[in-house]
Design a protein around this motif. Structure first.
Motif, PDB file in Angstrom:
ATOM      1  N   SER A  15       0.807  -1.315  -0.030  1.00 41.24           N
ATOM      2  CA  SER A  15      -0.124  -0.146  -0.063  1.00 41.24           C
ATOM      3  C   SER A  15       0.854   1.395   0.042  1.00 41.24           C
ATOM      4  O   SER A  15       0.625   2.212  -0.671  1.00 41.24           O
ATOM      5  N   VAL A  16       2.080   1.177   1.043  1.00 37.89           N
ATOM      6  CA  VAL A  16       2.675   2.228   1.010  1.00 37.89           C
ATOM      7  C   VAL A  16       3.690   2.599  -0.214  1.00 37.89           C
ATOM      8  O   VAL A  16       3.822   3.660  -1.022  1.00 37.89           O
ATOM      9  N   GLY A  17       3.966   1.442  -0.827  1.00 35.44           N
ATOM     10  CA  GLY A  17       4.897   1.342  -2.343  1.00 35.44           C
ATOM     11  C   GLY A  17       4.178   1.917  -3.221  1.00 35.44           C
ATOM     12  O   GLY A  17       4.608   2.937  -4.120  1.00 35.44           O
ATOM     13  N   LYS A  18       2.656   1.571  -3.251  1.00 36.26           N
ATOM     14  CA  LYS A  18       1.841   2.156  -4.405  1.00 36.26           C
ATOM     15  C   LYS A  18       1.746   3.743  -4.430  1.00 36.26           C
ATOM     16  O   LYS A  18       1.631   4.671  -5.168  1.00 36.26           O
ATOM     17  N   GLU A  19       1.806   4.273  -3.014  1.00 41.66           N
ATOM     18  CA  GLU A  19       1.394   5.687  -2.744  1.00 41.66           C
ATOM     19  C   GLU A  19       2.792   6.449  -3.286  1.00 41.66           C
ATOM     20  O   GLU A  19       2.703   7.399  -3.637  1.00 41.66           O
ATOM     21  N   ILE A  20       4.015   6.087  -2.712  1.00 41.78           N
ATOM     22  CA  ILE A  20       5.271   6.467  -3.045  1.00 41.78           C
ATOM     23  C   ILE A  20       5.503   6.430  -4.376  1.00 41.78           C
ATOM     24  O   ILE A  20       5.898   7.500  -4.975  1.00 41.78           O
ATOM     25  N   SER A  21       4.960   5.432  -5.314  1.00 47.59           N
ATOM     26  CA  SER A  21       5.064   5.463  -6.758  1.00 47.59           C
ATOM     27  C   SER A  21       4.162   6.575  -7.317  1.00 47.59           C
ATOM     28  O   SER A  21       4.828   7.440  -8.315  1.00 47.59           O
ATOM     29  N   GLU A  22       3.220   6.698  -6.754  1.00 45.93           N
ATOM     30  CA  GLU A  22       2.431   7.944  -7.253  1.00 45.93           C
ATOM     31  C   GLU A  22       3.049   9.373  -7.137  1.00 45.93           C
ATOM     32  O   GLU A  22       3.153  10.351  -8.093  1.00 45.93           O
ATOM     33  N   LEU A  23       3.531   9.504  -5.490  1.00 45.27           N
ATOM     34  CA  LEU A  23       4.237  10.664  -5.514  1.00 45.27           C
ATOM     35  C   LEU A  23       5.204  11.052  -6.208  1.00 45.27           C
ATOM     36  O   LEU A  23       5.671  12.320  -6.538  1.00 45.27           O
ATOM     37  N   LEU A  24       6.272   9.992  -6.535  1.00 43.38           N
ATOM     38  CA  LEU A  24       7.524  10.173  -7.264  1.00 43.38           C
ATOM     39  C   LEU A  24       7.331   9.817  -8.683  1.00 43.38           C
ATOM     40  O   LEU A  24       8.330  10.070  -9.557  1.00 43.38           O
ATOM     41  N   LYS A  25       6.253   9.445  -9.431  1.00 44.89           N
ATOM     42  CA  LYS A  25       6.069   9.014 -10.568  1.00 44.89           C
ATOM     43  C   LYS A  25       6.986   7.987 -10.832  1.00 44.89           C
ATOM     44  O   LYS A  25       7.811   8.212 -12.266  1.00 44.89           O
ATOM     45  N   GLN A  26       6.950   7.201 -10.201  1.00 39.20           N
ATOM     46  CA  GLN A  26       8.239   6.033 -10.684  1.00 39.20           C
ATOM     47  C   GLN A  26       7.234   4.715 -10.425  1.00 39.20           C
ATOM     48  O   GLN A  26       6.286   4.581  -9.805  1.00 39.20           O
ATOM     49  N   PRO A  27       7.582   3.858 -11.483  1.00 41.66           N
ATOM     50  CA  PRO A  27       6.955   2.520 -11.406  1.00 41.66           C
ATOM     51  C   PRO A  27       6.955   1.910  -9.992  1.00 41.66           C
ATOM     52  O   PRO A  27       7.901   1.864  -9.426  1.00 41.66           O
ATOM     53  N   PHE A  28       5.822   1.005  -9.790  1.00 45.73           N
ATOM     54  CA  PHE A  28       5.900   0.282  -8.645  1.00 45.73           C
ATOM     55  C   PHE A  28       5.904  -1.253  -8.952  1.00 45.73           C
ATOM     56  O   PHE A  28       5.168  -1.580  -9.881  1.00 45.73           O
ATOM     57  N   ILE A  29       6.692  -2.085  -8.265  1.00 43.80           N
ATOM     58  CA  ILE A  29       6.873  -3.321  -8.389  1.00 43.80           C
ATOM     59  C   ILE A  29       6.570  -4.210  -7.033  1.00 43.80           C
ATOM     60  O   ILE A  29       7.341  -3.654  -6.166  1.00 43.80           O
ATOM     61  N   ASP A  30       5.777  -5.015  -7.142  1.00 48.52           N
ATOM     62  CA  ASP A  30       5.345  -5.828  -5.616  1.00 48.52           C
ATOM     63  C   ASP A  30       5.983  -7.170  -6.032  1.00 48.52           C
ATOM     64  O   ASP A  30       5.861  -7.840  -7.116  1.00 48.52           O
ATOM     65  N   LEU A  31       7.379  -7.468  -5.332  1.00 47.58           N
ATOM     66  CA  LEU A  31       7.906  -8.433  -5.878  1.00 47.58           C
ATOM     67  C   LEU A  31       7.356  -9.957  -5.628  1.00 47.58           C
ATOM     68  O   LEU A  31       7.625 -10.885  -6.546  1.00 47.58           O
ATOM     69  N   ASP A  32       6.505 -10.222  -4.645  1.00 46.65           N
ATOM     70  CA  ASP A  32       5.498 -11.383  -4.641  1.00 46.65           C
ATOM     71  C   ASP A  32       4.812 -11.479  -5.860  1.00 46.65           C
ATOM     72  O   ASP A  32       4.462 -12.728  -6.279  1.00 46.65           O
ATOM     73  N   HIS A  33       4.316 -10.549  -6.335  1.00 49.86           N
ATOM     74  CA  HIS A  33       3.202 -10.519  -7.524  1.00 49.86           C
ATOM     75  C   HIS A  33       3.978 -10.877  -8.761  1.00 49.86           C
ATOM     76  O   HIS A  33       3.650 -11.919  -9.864  1.00 49.86           O
ATOM     77  N   GLU A  34       5.286 -10.415  -8.801  1.00 51.84           N
ATOM     78  CA  GLU A  34       6.159 -10.776 -10.050  1.00 51.84           C
ATOM     79  C   GLU A  34       6.478 -12.223  -9.902  1.00 51.84           C
ATOM     80  O   GLU A  34       6.524 -13.128 -11.052  1.00 51.84           O
ATOM     81  N   ILE A  35       6.741 -12.858  -8.838  1.00 51.35           N
ATOM     82  CA  ILE A  35       6.876 -14.214  -8.611  1.00 51.35           C
ATOM     83  C   ILE A  35       5.749 -15.138  -8.975  1.00 51.35           C
ATOM     84  O   ILE A  35       5.831 -16.217  -9.722  1.00 51.35           O
ATOM     85  N   GLU A  36       4.649 -14.562  -8.328  1.00 52.50           N
ATOM     86  CA  GLU A  36       3.261 -15.225  -8.747  1.00 52.50           C
ATOM     87  C   GLU A  36       3.020 -15.385 -10.293  1.00 52.50           C
ATOM     88  O   GLU A  36       2.867 -16.215 -10.897  1.00 52.50           O
ATOM     89  N   ASN A  37       3.446 -14.028 -11.090  1.00 56.23           N
ATOM     90  CA  ASN A  37       3.382 -14.095 -12.632  1.00 56.23           C
ATOM     91  C   ASN A  37       4.289 -15.086 -13.263  1.00 56.23           C
ATOM     92  O   ASN A  37       3.960 -15.603 -14.308  1.00 56.23           O
ATOM     93  N   LEU A  38       5.581 -15.158 -12.567  1.00 55.11           N
ATOM     94  CA  LEU A  38       6.540 -15.893 -13.367  1.00 55.11           C
ATOM     95  C   LEU A  38       6.173 -17.554 -13.146  1.00 55.11           C
ATOM     96  O   LEU A  38       6.371 -18.098 -14.137  1.00 55.11           O
ATOM     97  N   GLU A  39       5.708 -17.689 -12.046  1.00 49.49           N
ATOM     98  CA  GLU A  39       5.356 -19.196 -11.693  1.00 49.49           C
ATOM     99  C   GLU A  39       4.068 -19.700 -11.980  1.00 49.49           C
ATOM    100  O   GLU A  39       3.677 -20.811 -11.908  1.00 49.49           O
TER     101      GLU A  39
END
Length: 178
Positions: A15-39
């Motif tokens: 939740s905090v990562g998504k908010e920081i992503s919006e504030l800084l206009k940088q991409p957000f990555i959730d490592l667990d979601h990336e692993i889920e997509n990969l596997e």
């Protein structure tokens, strides 16, 4: 800038990562979601079918691949990510690491309705509390290596603002000293 959010489950890294992503206009990555997509399956299913060691190996490889392939991001890591395969050292060398801290009570309040936490499956409330204390005792030395620590109380937006202020103001002061 590569910003890694670490901390125990339920502190609000995603939740905090998504908010920081919006504030800084940088991409957000959730490592667990990336692993889920990969596997092609959930973290819980990976744990159940292949075990924690397999998950931790995939986690380390995915962390390194993402870090190498992206110039800038905000990443929410898994609660155990810093504790395995020299991941903490990797993150410290690759970017800024922020430890989101919360009390056991706050964490319990946040995760009590979540059935998808693989390490908590089938445990009673008292077992979860005992397990969390043991896990935090083990993980704190890793978490303490972070560049910055921020209390994860309040809304995700307010925590994100604190993270941006802490990480960027200290970074700017260090640059100006050189």
């Amino acid at each position: 800038m590569k910003l890694f959010l670490i901390g125990y489950m339920g502190v609000g890294k995603t939740s905090v990562g998504k908010e920081i992503s919006e504030l800084l206009k940088q991409p957000f990555i959730d490592l667990d979601h990336e692993i889920e997509n990969l596997e092609g399956k959930s973290v819980k299913d990976i744990f159940d079918e292949n075990g924690e060691e397999y998950f931790r190996e995939v986690e380390a490889k995915t962390l390194r691949a993402i870090t190498k392939n992206h110039n800038s991001f905000i990443m929410a890591t898994g609660g155990g990510t810093p504790c395995y395969h020299q991941n903490m050292e990797w993150m410290l060398e690759s970017g800024k690491v922020i430890w989101l801290m919360a009390s056991v009570k706050t964490i319990l309040d946040r995760i009590k309705s979540t059935a998808t936490r693989p390490l908590l499956t089938g445990k009673s409330s008292s077992d979860i509390r005992k397990f969390m204390h043991e896990q935090l005792k083990y993980r704190r030395p890793f978490y303490r290596k972070a560049h910055y620590a921020v209390r994860a109380n309040g809304s995700a937006k307010s925590i994100a603002i604190r993270v941006v202020k802490v990480s960027h103001s200290r970074f700017l002061r260090n640059v100006l000293k050189k």
